[in-house]
Motif scaffolding. Structure first.
Motif, PDB file in Angstrom:
ATOM      1  N   UNK A   1       0.835  -1.205   0.000  1.00 16.96           N
ATOM      2  CA  UNK A   1       0.000   0.000   0.000  1.00 16.96           C
ATOM      3  C   UNK A   1       0.869   1.254   0.000  1.00 16.96           C
ATOM      4  N   UNK A   2       1.979   1.207   0.742  1.00 15.34           N
ATOM      5  CA  UNK A   2       2.863   2.368   0.805  1.00 15.34           C
ATOM      6  C   UNK A   2       3.454   2.682  -0.564  1.00 15.34           C
ATOM      7  N   UNK A   3       3.808   1.648  -1.297  1.00 19.33           N
ATOM      8  CA  UNK A   3       4.444   1.840  -2.604  1.00 19.33           C
ATOM      9  C   UNK A   3       3.567   2.698  -3.517  1.00 19.33           C
ATOM     10  N   UNK A   4       2.275   2.420  -3.517  1.00 17.56           N
ATOM     11  CA  UNK A   4       1.342   3.174  -4.350  1.00 17.56           C
ATOM     12  C   UNK A   4       1.300   4.638  -3.940  1.00 17.56           C
ATOM     13  N   UNK A   5       1.210   4.889  -2.637  1.00 17.92           N
ATOM     14  CA  UNK A   5       1.092   6.268  -2.159  1.00 17.92           C
ATOM     15  C   UNK A   5       2.400   7.044  -2.339  1.00 17.92           C
ATOM     16  N   UNK A   6       3.526   6.372  -2.148  1.00 15.03           N
ATOM     17  CA  UNK A   6       4.821   7.034  -2.370  1.00 15.03           C
ATOM     18  C   UNK A   6       4.937   7.464  -3.826  1.00 15.03           C
ATOM     19  N   UNK A   7       4.569   6.563  -4.732  1.00 16.10           N
ATOM     20  CA  UNK A   7       4.653   6.871  -6.158  1.00 16.10           C
ATOM     21  C   UNK A   7       3.702   7.996  -6.529  1.00 16.10           C
ATOM     22  N   UNK A   8       2.502   7.966  -5.951  1.00 25.81           N
ATOM     23  CA  UNK A   8       1.519   9.022  -6.236  1.00 25.81           C
ATOM     24  C   UNK A   8       2.052  10.383  -5.799  1.00 25.81           C
ATOM     25  N   UNK A   9       2.680  10.438  -4.621  1.00 30.17           N
ATOM     26  CA  UNK A   9       3.221  11.720  -4.150  1.00 30.17           C
ATOM     27  C   UNK A   9       4.363  12.181  -5.053  1.00 30.17           C
ATOM     28  N   UNK A  10       5.250  11.267  -5.438  1.00 28.25           N
ATOM     29  CA  UNK A  10       6.371  11.625  -6.314  1.00 28.25           C
ATOM     30  C   UNK A  10       5.857  12.282  -7.595  1.00 28.25           C
ATOM     31  N   UNK A  11       4.859  11.660  -8.194  1.00 34.58           N
ATOM     32  CA  UNK A  11       4.312  12.166  -9.465  1.00 34.58           C
ATOM     33  C   UNK A  11       3.572  13.489  -9.259  1.00 34.58           C
ATOM     34  N   UNK A  12       2.768  13.578  -8.196  1.00 35.76           N
ATOM     35  CA  UNK A  12       1.926  14.764  -8.000  1.00 35.76           C
ATOM     36  C   UNK A  12       2.717  15.962  -7.478  1.00 35.76           C
ATOM     37  N   UNK A  13       3.750  15.723  -6.666  1.00 39.93           N
ATOM     38  CA  UNK A  13       4.481  16.852  -6.074  1.00 39.93           C
ATOM     39  C   UNK A  13       5.364  17.558  -7.099  1.00 39.93           C
ATOM     40  N   UNK A  14       5.808  16.835  -8.101  1.00 43.25           N
ATOM     41  CA  UNK A  14       6.752  17.438  -9.058  1.00 43.25           C
ATOM     42  C   UNK A  14       6.178  18.667  -9.760  1.00 43.25           C
ATOM     43  N   UNK A  15       4.964  18.595 -10.348  1.00 49.30           N
ATOM     44  CA  UNK A  15       4.444  19.811 -10.997  1.00 49.30           C
ATOM     45  C   UNK A  15       4.174  20.944 -10.011  1.00 49.30           C
ATOM     46  N   UNK A  16       3.877  20.613  -8.741  1.00 49.82           N
ATOM     47  CA  UNK A  16       3.658  21.657  -7.739  1.00 49.82           C
ATOM     48  C   UNK A  16       4.978  22.355  -7.429  1.00 49.82           C
ATOM     49  N   UNK A  17       6.034  21.578  -7.264  1.00 48.89           N
ATOM     50  CA  UNK A  17       7.363  22.135  -7.004  1.00 48.89           C
ATOM     51  C   UNK A  17       7.836  22.984  -8.188  1.00 48.89           C
ATOM     52  N   UNK A  18       7.626  22.481  -9.404  1.00 47.06           N
ATOM     53  CA  UNK A  18       8.020  23.231 -10.603  1.00 47.06           C
ATOM     54  C   UNK A  18       7.227  24.527 -10.733  1.00 47.06           C
ATOM     55  N   UNK A  19       5.953  24.468 -10.366  1.00 46.24           N
ATOM     56  CA  UNK A  19       5.103  25.664 -10.414  1.00 46.24           C
ATOM     57  C   UNK A  19       5.649  26.750  -9.482  1.00 46.24           C
ATOM     58  N   UNK A  20       6.022  26.350  -8.264  1.00 47.05           N
ATOM     59  CA  UNK A  20       6.573  27.313  -7.308  1.00 47.05           C
ATOM     60  C   UNK A  20       7.907  27.863  -7.819  1.00 47.05           C
ATOM     61  N   UNK A  21       8.749  26.984  -8.357  1.00 45.78           N
ATOM     62  CA  UNK A  21      10.014  27.453  -8.941  1.00 45.78           C
ATOM     63  C   UNK A  21       9.771  28.506 -10.018  1.00 45.78           C
ATOM     64  N   UNK A  22       8.783  28.256 -10.868  1.00 44.18           N
ATOM     65  CA  UNK A  22       8.486  29.201 -11.967  1.00 44.18           C
ATOM     66  C   UNK A  22       8.020  30.554 -11.414  1.00 44.18           C
ATOM     67  N   UNK A  23       7.241  30.518 -10.333  1.00 44.79           N
ATOM     68  CA  UNK A  23       6.790  31.788  -9.735  1.00 44.79           C
ATOM     69  C   UNK A  23       7.982  32.652  -9.328  1.00 44.79           C
ATOM     70  N   UNK A  24       8.988  32.033  -8.726  1.00 43.64           N
ATOM     71  CA  UNK A  24      10.175  32.767  -8.292  1.00 43.64           C
ATOM     72  C   UNK A  24      11.033  33.173  -9.494  1.00 43.64           C
ATOM     73  N   UNK A  25      11.285  32.218 -10.384  1.00 41.69           N
ATOM     74  CA  UNK A  25      12.194  32.486 -11.508  1.00 41.69           C
ATOM     75  C   UNK A  25      11.616  33.502 -12.480  1.00 41.69           C
ATOM     76  N   UNK A  26      10.300  33.492 -12.664  1.00 40.10           N
ATOM     77  CA  UNK A  26       9.681  34.450 -13.596  1.00 40.10           C
ATOM     78  C   UNK A  26       9.761  35.883 -13.070  1.00 40.10           C
ATOM     79  N   UNK A  27      10.029  36.018 -11.770  1.00 32.24           N
ATOM     80  CA  UNK A  27      10.191  37.346 -11.166  1.00 32.24           C
ATOM     81  C   UNK A  27      11.667  37.673 -10.915  1.00 32.24           C
ATOM     82  N   UNK A  28      12.546  36.852 -11.474  1.00 28.08           N
ATOM     83  CA  UNK A  28      13.999  37.027 -11.306  1.00 28.08           C
ATOM     84  C   UNK A  28      14.403  37.029  -9.821  1.00 28.08           C
TER      85      UNK A  28
END
Length: 210
Positions: free
Chosen positions: A178-205
């Protein structure tokens, strides 16, 4: 940290974390208008907090720092709706990089999410019952570049007191499958959220390495 209880959803933190980040990822990847709101973001991040506690003394600094900053974002959500507006708010006041600013806290929380993402990736590919190698790699990749010698040394010593993989899963009320499924789900779902936050900072230099 004590076990988190019985078998219902309230005591399944990995499942709740994965579901919350799937919802954030959908908002971050919305083709029409990618917008992540502060309130659901801070709620999802608060669900991650127990993970640091489960890892013991090696990540005690991260737990204390992360929890305080998530609380700040939750408070900010009472008056600021989106992460974009939060950065704009601090930019207008020329306090983005000041200690204690919402923007600085957002960057630190994002780093915590990234550390957990790398930790989960390493847990999934590692063999055996030890968490030392996965946790060491996650710390080295995400946190170590921003820490001085004293913290890095304390963390290295604390790695010897990490729970085993089996002990961690027991604390989180999961078995390996059961853990394997949830770990994988978080890995996949967190990446676009992290990238989104990075873009907010980088787009403002503003950069993301401070």
């Amino acid at each position: 940290m004590a076990e988190l209880g019985g078998g219902n959803d309230d005591n399944k933190p990995l499942r709740k974390i994965a579901q919350s980040f799937k919802e954030l990822a959908a908002a971050a990847e919305d083709a029409r208008a990618p917008v992540v709101e502060v309130a659901p973001f801070s709620r999802a991040c608060s669900l991650v907090s127990p993970l640091f506690g489960c890892l013991g003394i090696a990540f005690k600094f991260a737990e204390m720092d992360y929890v305080a900053k998530v609380h700040d974002l939750a408070d900010a959500s009472k008056s600021i709706v989106t992460l974009q507006a939060l950065l704009d708010h601090d930019t207008e006041r020329n306090c983005v990089r000041k200690a204690g600013s919402h923007s600085r806290n957002l960057l630190r929380v994002k780093r915590g999410l990234d550390m957990v993402r790398v930790l989960f990736e390493q847990i999934l590919i590692s063999e055996g019952n030890s968490l030392r190698d996965p946790a060491s790699k996650a710390y080295a990749q995400v946190f170590a570049p921003h820490h001085g010698w004293a913290i890095r040394t304390a963390v290295a010593a604390g790695m010897y007191a990490l729970p085993t993989k089996a002990q961690l899963l027991k604390k989180l009320n999961e078995d390996e499958n059961s853990a394997k499924t949830h770990l994988q789900d978080y890995i996949v779902a967190s990446e676009p959220v992290i990238l989104y936050i990075n873009r907010l900072f980088l787009s403002r230099d503003l950069g993301i390495d401070w």
